[in-house]
Design an enzyme around this catalytic site. Structure first.
Site, PDB file in Angstrom:
ATOM      1  N   PHE A  76      -0.689   7.152 -11.418  1.00  0.00           N
ATOM      2  CA  PHE A  76      -1.400   6.674 -10.226  1.00  0.00           C
ATOM      3  C   PHE A  76      -0.859   7.417  -9.016  1.00  0.00           C
ATOM      4  O   PHE A  76       0.335   7.343  -8.710  1.00  0.00           O
ATOM      5  CB  PHE A  76      -1.214   5.160 -10.022  1.00  0.00           C
ATOM      6  CG  PHE A  76      -1.990   4.653  -8.841  1.00  0.00           C
ATOM      7  CD1 PHE A  76      -3.277   4.162  -8.999  1.00  0.00           C
ATOM      8  CD2 PHE A  76      -1.460   4.707  -7.549  1.00  0.00           C
ATOM      9  CE1 PHE A  76      -4.015   3.729  -7.897  1.00  0.00           C
ATOM     10  CE2 PHE A  76      -2.192   4.281  -6.452  1.00  0.00           C
ATOM     11  CZ  PHE A  76      -3.472   3.783  -6.622  1.00  0.00           C
ATOM     12  N   ASP A 116       6.036  12.397  -7.404  1.00  0.00           N
ATOM     13  CA  ASP A 116       5.462  11.367  -6.536  1.00  0.00           C
ATOM     14  C   ASP A 116       6.404  10.158  -6.555  1.00  0.00           C
ATOM     15  O   ASP A 116       6.459   9.416  -7.534  1.00  0.00           O
ATOM     16  CB  ASP A 116       4.067  11.004  -7.056  1.00  0.00           C
ATOM     17  CG  ASP A 116       3.417   9.888  -6.251  1.00  0.00           C
ATOM     18  OD1 ASP A 116       4.134   9.156  -5.533  1.00  0.00           O
ATOM     19  OD2 ASP A 116       2.189   9.714  -6.352  1.00  0.00           O
ATOM     20  N   LYS A 157       5.313   3.730   1.355  1.00  0.00           N
ATOM     21  CA  LYS A 157       5.741   2.352   1.040  1.00  0.00           C
ATOM     22  C   LYS A 157       7.065   1.966   1.714  1.00  0.00           C
ATOM     23  O   LYS A 157       7.091   1.756   2.919  1.00  0.00           O
ATOM     24  CB  LYS A 157       5.817   2.176  -0.479  1.00  0.00           C
ATOM     25  CG  LYS A 157       4.411   2.181  -1.132  1.00  0.00           C
ATOM     26  CD  LYS A 157       4.499   1.698  -2.556  1.00  0.00           C
ATOM     27  CE  LYS A 157       3.174   1.732  -3.286  1.00  0.00           C
ATOM     28  NZ  LYS A 157       2.532   0.433  -3.355  1.00  0.00           N
ATOM     29  N   THR A 217      -4.871  14.164  13.151  1.00  0.00           N
ATOM     30  CA  THR A 217      -4.629  13.676  14.518  1.00  0.00           C
ATOM     31  C   THR A 217      -3.231  13.080  14.664  1.00  0.00           C
ATOM     32  O   THR A 217      -2.465  13.481  15.530  1.00  0.00           O
ATOM     33  CB  THR A 217      -5.676  12.620  14.913  1.00  0.00           C
ATOM     34  OG1 THR A 217      -6.962  13.233  14.874  1.00  0.00           O
ATOM     35  CG2 THR A 217      -5.426  12.093  16.324  1.00  0.00           C
TER      36      THR A 217
END
Lengths: 449, 449
Positions: A166, A275, A306, A330
């Site tokens: 995931f 990851d 997280k 941005t």
């Protein structure tokens, strides 16, 4: 939970709320305890999908809010890529760079986990193409075709990922996510290779031979896929993997597996992207889960979010995009989240929370081992590193029922995979919290036997 | 700017900083004035890429920070999709829903602009496939193929976008972005149709016939592409467009164009997605730029971010995903940004800022008209709506030089497209700020003549 129904009905008209568990009173929540809208106090072992590092309303974080010098950082959110605040380099040095993974001195901040992985992929693609080009400039054909989404300007490069992995839900990330149908169905994707992730037997130390065979099988498949996709002219520019597959069911692999995989990536010229969005920040007993592999050069790129309160990725120098504005948006993160992170890191160091996690994690895993010995029909495959633990129930219905019953007994837990419960407490989850949980869990299991 | 160099050198080792303009002292910045690290005070007509709604350090926002009732919202960031705070439905009702576009009662919050568009696309794809399926459930083949990125589970659906459009840089968004090579080169993409955006002559009222022809040409091309992509078996599930193309060079189109385009979308069963990330929040003199089209049913989905301080999208009921967790991520926005938004909306109402924007915008555009009459060799194509204005310089080098010279004179501006300057002041930019700017600009033009 009287108000809960009313809030949920009202909320239904606004957002997609099928997933809402319950409404919370965050003001009243403290440390490891989450309070719901009716005042029920729950030991929280899920912590907002593993994103609360040091518990609710930590005094160090509240104090930071009352310092008038910090107000401006909350009120004036900059476009970090073009107009960073004066103290931003120092802030990043004392926060994110102070915990940089081995071999990495560069960090790119982003606002969330998905944006972190998306932009890490882009860094990988840019690096890969520049490597191919050598000293040559992009061709006129590349420059014109990229504007209309066509090759060679938009090349057919791929990222290899693992079944059960995931990595987020935006369209680039989603092409590497393979944990549940509900995430993927109906969304266009890329033809990228998906390798099997080892399905190991637990406890790992009892099945070393079988597990080594299973890992070898998966590694072989990885190399086959890299060759196959090269032949398909969709070369693998990068490999992405979680140190422990989380959403996909808390699947572990051995340090040997990751070392071999890292070597395969090197051998085939693919960037190795680890990851750490769910595993990072201390919950495995080390700040980064990949530290358990014991490597000097564990990765080319490491993404986080997280528990680090905003997102981003560390990268090796050569992964740095060659020109400004290739990696850009941005906000590019949020300095106000970095203020909190500085305090979180202070608390982790001051209170030796990594040691605490190791201690609590051992108590938790041992407790789970004992319980699965006691309830072999209900429980299996207890596993974990630090407090990043999980256990399987006999089926999905039992797992889901148990999660609800636990909540009624004052414990908030989360599921993962089809039949697993995942434990994701904050770093301030102590041994005595483990025992509170184990007692309640034991009662529930007796009841469900 | 002595410290600037030092900070930039230090910063270079951390991030990709080629884009950094200068370092800022946000504590000292006030209202329309941005202060740099050396104390230089600049009239800010770019406002962090159009993301500061009511100026720096607005007292209403500072006051909010000192209210102890708000602390918890900053310190405890929830996983909004599963555990929203007690007051979240009320907060959303008094903020985002109080400014919902015509015909829309649902809003999905997200943390940034890219995530807003990515998830809006996903809502569109899910809606489109469910429409095709009718009462049928997804097939077994769909469920199994989606896990490995293949059709029919991951269908070949497309989003039609426009040349010059900008909708973000994550991989789904980037497939609809076509403003600059630097954003697109080397990143894999989807074979999605790209229609021409009208290249109008300004001032619009002087070229109505030519412009109508140009718009008709583009609309015809849109229909041709929809048919062509249907034949290619990559049907267009949605059309995305900005009310004014911003990053791509401040390109306008007439209300008639948008009305016709909306009808084409309806006719072909495509969702009409209006991206108001840069145009939304009041800078065109209406809260949403699409309100200038004067339609009761302007869109199926409207995305926002920037001046609204976090992201998200409004959608019609039928665009709402049919199941929980199809549109989901860990944070799904940030309630602390909504606290600020509530105050921003109060200020906009209390101080009639939309009228103010209309007034300042008129003064600005008239000033630009006068200047382009005076310097026809340097300036052309003055255009705008509210203060969302732009003007073209004779070439890129002159444009870039002027931006730097303006900064030395105390005005911070931004570019867009190849030769344009875009004006993106805060909503508190008054007529007298317009005149301060015009005087400085006039001096610079005389100097560059």
């Amino acid at each position: 939970m009287g108000n809960d129904g009313r809030n949920k009905t009202e909320h239904v008209s606004l957002q997609n709320v099928g997933a809402v568990n319950f409404f919370c009173n965050y003001e009243e929540s403290r440390g490891n305890y989450l309070v719901d809208v009716d005042g029920n106090r729950m030991l929280d072992i899920y912590t907002q999908i593993s994103s609360i590092p040091i518990g609710y309303n930590h005094p160090a974080l509240l104090k930071l809010m009352t310092n008038p010098n910090n107000l401006s950082t909350f009120v004036n959110r900059p476009a970090l890529g073009i107009l960073p605040p004066e103290n931003f380099p120092e802030k990043i040095t004392e926060t994110l760079l102070s915990v940089a993974p081995s071999g990495m001195t560069r960090v790119q901040t982003m606002a969330c986990g998905s944006c972190s992985n998306e932009n890490a992929f882009k860094s990988i693609f840019i690096w890969y193409k520049n490597k191919e080009r050598g000293q040559n400039k992009p061709s006129e054909e590349e420059l014109s075709t990229c504007m209309i989404n066509q090759g060679p300007g938009c090349p057919d490069l791929s990222i290899l990922s693992f079944m059960g992995g995931f990595h987020g839900r935006t369209m680039g990330c989603l092409a590497t996510t393979h944990s549940k149908v509900i995430h993927k169905l109906d969304i266009p994707s890329f033809d990228w290779p998906v390798a099997p992730f080892p399905r190991l037997k637990y406890p790992l130390e009892e099945f070393t031979r079988e597990n080594a065979q299973e890992e070898a099988r998966c590694l072989e498949e990885v190399e086959d896929l890299i060759v196959k996709w090269r032949q398909k002219r969709k070369p693998v520019a990068g490999i992405i993997i979680e140190p422990i597959q989380a959403e996909g069911g808390d699947n572990h692999a051995s340090p040997d597996f990751f070392r071999s995989l890292r070597n395969i990536a090197r051998k085939h010229g693919c960037a190795f992207h680890v990851d750490e969005i769910q595993t990072g920040g201390g919950c495995t007993g080390k700040f980064w889960a990949h530290e358990h592999w014991g490597m000097d050069d564990p990765a080319d790129i490491v993404s986080f979010s997280k528990k680090l309160l905003s997102g981003g990725y560390y990268q090796k120098d050569e992964l740095q995009a060659d020109k400004p504005y290739r990696i850009f948006n941005t906000w590019m993160g949020d300095p106000s989240k970095n203020l909190f992170l500085a305090e979180v890191l202070n608390v982790i160091r001051r209170e030796n929370l990594l040691e605490e996690v190791t201690r609590s994690g051992k108590a938790l895993l041992n407790g789970l081992y004992e319980m699965q010995a006691q309830y072999p029909g209900l429980l299996s495959r207890a596993r974990g590193q630090g407090t990043f633990c999980a256990i399987d129930l006999c089926d999905t219905a039992t797992r889901d029922r148990l999660l609800l019953q636990a909540r009624d007994k004052g414990v908030h837990l989360g599921g993962c995979g089809d039949v697993s419960i995942r434990f994701r407490p904050a770093l301030v989850f102590k041994e005595y919290h483990v025992h509170i949980f184990l007692n309640i869990f034991n009662d529930l299991l007796a009841q469900n036997k």
